[in-house]
Design an enzyme around this catalytic site. Structure first.
Site, mmCIF file in Angstrom:
data_model
loop_
_atom_site.group_PDB
_atom_site.id
_atom_site.type_symbol
_atom_site.label_atom_id
_atom_site.label_comp_id
_atom_site.label_asym_id
_atom_site.label_seq_id
_atom_site.Cartn_x
_atom_site.Cartn_y
_atom_site.Cartn_z
ATOM 1 N N HIS A 1 0.871 -1.177 0.000
ATOM 2 C CA HIS A 1 0.000 0.000 0.000
ATOM 3 C C HIS A 1 0.905 1.224 0.000
ATOM 4 O O HIS A 1 2.027 1.168 0.518
ATOM 5 C CB HIS A 1 -0.837 -0.050 1.289
ATOM 6 C CG HIS A 1 -1.884 1.014 1.410
ATOM 7 N ND1 HIS A 1 -1.599 2.277 1.855
ATOM 8 C CD2 HIS A 1 -3.219 0.986 1.169
ATOM 9 C CE1 HIS A 1 -2.716 2.979 1.871
ATOM 10 N NE2 HIS A 1 -3.719 2.219 1.469
ATOM 11 N N ASP B 1 3.318 -4.416 7.945
ATOM 12 C CA ASP B 1 2.101 -3.629 7.810
ATOM 13 C C ASP B 1 0.941 -4.602 7.960
ATOM 14 O O ASP B 1 0.637 -5.371 7.042
ATOM 15 C CB ASP B 1 2.098 -2.948 6.431
ATOM 16 C CG ASP B 1 0.766 -2.284 6.117
ATOM 17 O OD1 ASP B 1 -0.202 -2.470 6.875
ATOM 18 O OD2 ASP B 1 0.695 -1.587 5.088
ATOM 19 N N GLN C 1 -4.359 -5.086 7.069
ATOM 20 C CA GLN C 1 -5.402 -5.999 6.559
ATOM 21 C C GLN C 1 -5.382 -7.353 7.272
ATOM 22 O O GLN C 1 -6.171 -8.229 6.937
ATOM 23 C CB GLN C 1 -5.205 -6.221 5.049
ATOM 24 C CG GLN C 1 -5.372 -4.972 4.212
ATOM 25 C CD GLN C 1 -6.794 -4.408 4.238
ATOM 26 O OE1 GLN C 1 -7.747 -5.081 4.645
ATOM 27 N NE2 GLN C 1 -6.933 -3.168 3.827
ATOM 28 N N LYS D 1 -10.209 -0.685 10.655
ATOM 29 C CA LYS D 1 -10.389 -1.853 9.781
ATOM 30 C C LYS D 1 -10.733 -3.100 10.593
ATOM 31 O O LYS D 1 -10.903 -4.179 10.044
ATOM 32 C CB LYS D 1 -9.122 -2.094 8.967
ATOM 33 C CG LYS D 1 -8.837 -0.984 7.945
ATOM 34 C CD LYS D 1 -7.637 -1.326 7.111
ATOM 35 C CE LYS D 1 -7.066 -0.130 6.389
ATOM 36 N NZ LYS D 1 -7.916 0.373 5.310
ATOM 37 N N CYS E 1 -4.882 2.491 -3.590
ATOM 38 C CA CYS E 1 -3.644 3.043 -3.012
ATOM 39 C C CYS E 1 -2.490 2.052 -3.155
ATOM 40 O O CYS E 1 -1.659 1.917 -2.245
ATOM 41 C CB CYS E 1 -3.818 3.430 -1.545
ATOM 42 S SG CYS E 1 -4.908 4.813 -1.345
#
Ligand code: 7TS
Length: 405
Positions: free
Chosen positions: A122, A199, A202, A225, A363
């Site tokens: 991302h 990261d 998600q 999220k 993104c």
């Protein structure tokens, strides 16, 4: 038993009509809806507890401070961090990554060094590193991906070297759904004493994270999220790294002592939490974690995988539809294109049918460049989606395709 009807009743936003159709919310990778317990936690905080924390002698301030520090502990336990002071509250994944890129960059990056990321990041895990690299004349290197959206894991050995100072990798791709073998990547990097940032934006909503088992050095995620409010996120960092990094921002509780000659900094985690914290949303994040725990991460994961499997099989039957991202290990994200129809045209028709999906580059423009496409239509699932919703979604796509062909 996964009681989907009871679960859906926990989410007020799901029960509304959009253009006279029941809302089908499939944009969960962008942000999830919030359960009542999270909304109620915010109401309770602002109705009763609201106060600035850590610096008040009065009752409300002490109540709010205790609640906020308890929230930090809930998050610590959720990701199995060794210490609660390894949990830094931020505004979200983007800020967590910027914090590390900036502070790590200042302390450890110099001309000729390299930072290693992947081709499926991302923008939030690309641009902060580009900024740090530009400042320090450091080179950004990229692990490539295969056509099916999997990382070319063997290339890592060639790309890691004495020049590599940090590796930053997404756990799950927001555009492809690929789950990366981060444990293997961390192991390879650690063999050369290179730290790894993950990261996890998600990943947290879908799979159980154990930062000690992964042995990652930094792990970043966003509350919004994973059923929590917007505006709060987490940076997990191993104590030894957080001790070594300089502060990111100055002011507020991040100080120990200030004079005009010299300022000394507070202990962890406060060194990285400048200014008045976002207390209410921090409590909301802890409430969201408790909510997910009552359902169970294992149950959420297997339910979402069955949704993914069901949707993938149905979508593949649509003539001309191409799924972008077919890794063996995937989370509940499906990106696709249909022939040369523009993704936003499909998204607009779906919207009029009450179906919320995301269209565009998500993104992650370098991924779109890799596949030589302008963007995709993306459906992303959460613990409250249903098989009936997938049927409605697939019917909607068939309708859109007929209109646009
Ligand atoms: N990293 C990944 C993998 C993401 O998916 C996102 C947001 C971010 C970082 C940034 O998170 P933030 O909370 O700081 O904004 N992804 C998306 C998306 O897929 N659609 O909208 C936002």
């Amino acid at each position: 038993m996964y009681n989907i009807n009871a679960i859906r009743l926990d989410f007020p936003a799901l029960h509304q009509q959009v253009y006279n159709h029941p809302l089908v919310y499939l944009d969960n990778a962008a942000t999830t809806q919030k359960p009542k317990i999270v909304i109620d936690t915010l109401l309770e905080y602002y109705n009763k507890q609201n106060s600035n924390i850590h610096r008040g002698v009065h009752y409300l301030s002490q109540q709010a401070t205790t609640a906020y520090e308890e929230a930090r502990k809930t998050i610590q336990i959720f990701i199995n961090a060794e210490h609660s002071h390894e949990i830094i509250f931020t505004r979200g994944t983007t800020e967590s990554i910027n914090l590390v890129a900036s502070s790590f960059g200042k302390q450890f990056l110099k001309a000729g060094d390299e930072v290693l990321i992947t081709a499926m990041e991302h923008h939030s895990n690309i641009v902060p590193w580009q900024l740090a690299c530009e400042e320090r004349q450091t080179k950004l290197k990229v692990i490539p991906i295969a056509n099916n959206g999997e990382l070319l894991i063997n290339d890592i050995d060639k790309l890691l070297s004495k020049k590599t100072k940090i590796v930053a990798v997404t756990h799950i791709s927001n555009a492809l759904g690929t789950i990366n073998p981060i444990k293997e990547i961390i192991k390879k990097a650690h063999q050369q004493n290179i730290p790894v940032l993950i990261d996890g934006a998600q990943a947290l909503p879908h799979i159980k994270i154990d930062v000690q088992e992964l042995d990652c050095d930094f792990y970043c995620f966003s509350g919004h999220k994973m059923y929590a409010p917007m505006g709060v996120g987490i940076l997990y960092g191993k104590e030894k790294w957080l001790e070594e990094l300089p502060p990111y921002q100055g002011g507020g509780e991040m100080i120990e002592n200030v004079t005009f000659d010299k300022t000394t900094y507070n202990e962890l985690p406060y060194k990285f939490e400048a200014g008045t914290p976002n207390v209410g949303d921090g409590l909301g994040l802890a409430a969201a974690i408790k909510y997910m725990n009552t359902i169970g991460l294992g149950n959420i994961n297997s339910y979402e995988l069955s949704l993914l499997d069901y949707a993938t099989k149905k979508l593949k039957k649509i003539e001309g539809l191409r799924i972008i991202g077919e890794a063996h290990e995937k989370a509940g994200v499906i990106s696709f294109i249909i022939k040369n129809i523009h993704p936003s045209d499909i998204g607009t028709i779906l919207d009029k049918l009450g179906i919320a999906v995301r269209t565009g580059h998500h993104c992650a423009q370098p991924i779109m460049d890799f596949y030589k496409i302008p963007g995709t239509v993306r459906a992303s699932f959460a613990l409250y989606n249903t098989f009936e919703e997938i049927d409605i979604f697939v019917e909607g796509i068939i309708k859109a395709k007929k209109m646009l062909e």
